[in-house]
Design a protein around this motif. Structure first.
Motif, PDB file in Angstrom:
ATOM      1  N   ALA A 177      38.800  43.729  39.518  1.00 52.59           N
ATOM      2  CA  ALA A 177      37.970  42.873  38.675  1.00 52.59           C
ATOM      3  C   ALA A 177      36.934  42.160  39.521  1.00 52.59           C
ATOM      4  CB  ALA A 177      38.846  41.853  37.951  1.00 52.59           C
ATOM      5  N   LEU A 178      35.932  41.663  38.862  1.00 48.88           N
ATOM      6  CA  LEU A 178      34.930  40.846  39.534  1.00 48.88           C
ATOM      7  C   LEU A 178      35.541  39.507  39.933  1.00 48.88           C
ATOM      8  CD1 LEU A 178      31.964  41.576  37.146  1.00 48.88           C
ATOM      9  CD2 LEU A 178      32.127  42.288  39.526  1.00 48.88           C
ATOM     10  N   ILE A 179      34.978  38.880  40.965  1.00 47.42           N
ATOM     11  CA  ILE A 179      35.443  37.584  41.440  1.00 47.42           C
ATOM     12  C   ILE A 179      34.392  36.530  41.116  1.00 47.42           C
ATOM     13  CG2 ILE A 179      36.027  36.239  43.493  1.00 47.42           C
ATOM     14  CD1 ILE A 179      37.097  38.784  44.741  1.00 47.42           C
ATOM     15  N   GLN A 180      34.835  35.426  40.495  1.00 47.38           N
ATOM     16  CA  GLN A 180      33.917  34.330  40.187  1.00 47.38           C
ATOM     17  C   GLN A 180      33.688  33.499  41.444  1.00 47.38           C
ATOM     18  OE1 GLN A 180      34.822  31.923  36.766  1.00 47.38           O
ATOM     19  NE2 GLN A 180      33.361  30.365  37.348  1.00 47.38           N
ATOM     20  N   LEU A 181      32.426  33.243  41.748  1.00 41.76           N
ATOM     21  CA  LEU A 181      32.063  32.436  42.908  1.00 41.76           C
ATOM     22  C   LEU A 181      32.093  30.958  42.551  1.00 41.76           C
ATOM     23  CD1 LEU A 181      29.053  34.588  44.107  1.00 41.76           C
ATOM     24  CD2 LEU A 181      31.393  34.636  44.973  1.00 41.76           C
ATOM     25  N   THR A 182      32.554  30.133  43.498  1.00 43.22           N
ATOM     26  CA  THR A 182      32.597  28.679  43.321  1.00 43.22           C
ATOM     27  C   THR A 182      32.171  28.010  44.622  1.00 43.22           C
ATOM     28  OG1 THR A 182      34.889  28.468  44.053  1.00 43.22           O
ATOM     29  CG2 THR A 182      34.539  28.847  41.692  1.00 43.22           C
TER      30      THR A 182
END
Length: 106
Positions: free
Chosen positions: A3-8
């Motif tokens: 899955a894609l990874i959300q950046l923070t």
């Protein structure tokens, strides 16, 4: 299935310590890669927007380098001020894990 990874995170600054208020980061893979039977092209640049504190605005994603084949890929990441002036990098960085990734750990 990867899955894609959300950046923070972030709080990116220029060389004078000014936050990249309203600036952005660009991410470009160093080589073509594959994930989930799809090809990710290295020539495509992903633009990630920053808030008033130079941090990633929620809801922006990239593929984790640990999910890409061949192994050992990385992103060439450059930070820009709101006016488009280069202010950080370019730096070779990796994004890894699942769910979210705090770019402040770079």
């Amino acid at each position: 299935m990867s899955a894609l990874i959300q950046l923070t995170g972030g709080n990116f600054q220029d060389s004078e310590g000014n936050l990249l208020n309203g600036g952005y980061l660009t991410f470009r893979l160093n080589q073509d890669a594959n994930v989930n039977d799809s090809q990710i092209c290295s020539g495509v640049t992903v633009k990630v927007l920053l808030d008033t504190y130079g941090a990633i605005i929620a809801g922006q994603y990239v593929w984790g380098n640990d999910a890409l084949s061949p192994i050992n890929s990385y992103y060439v990441v450059t930070g820009y001020a709101a006016n488009g002036q280069s202010a950080w990098g370019p730096n070779n960085q990796q994004v890894a894990g699942s769910g979210t990734f705090d770019v402040g750990t770079w």
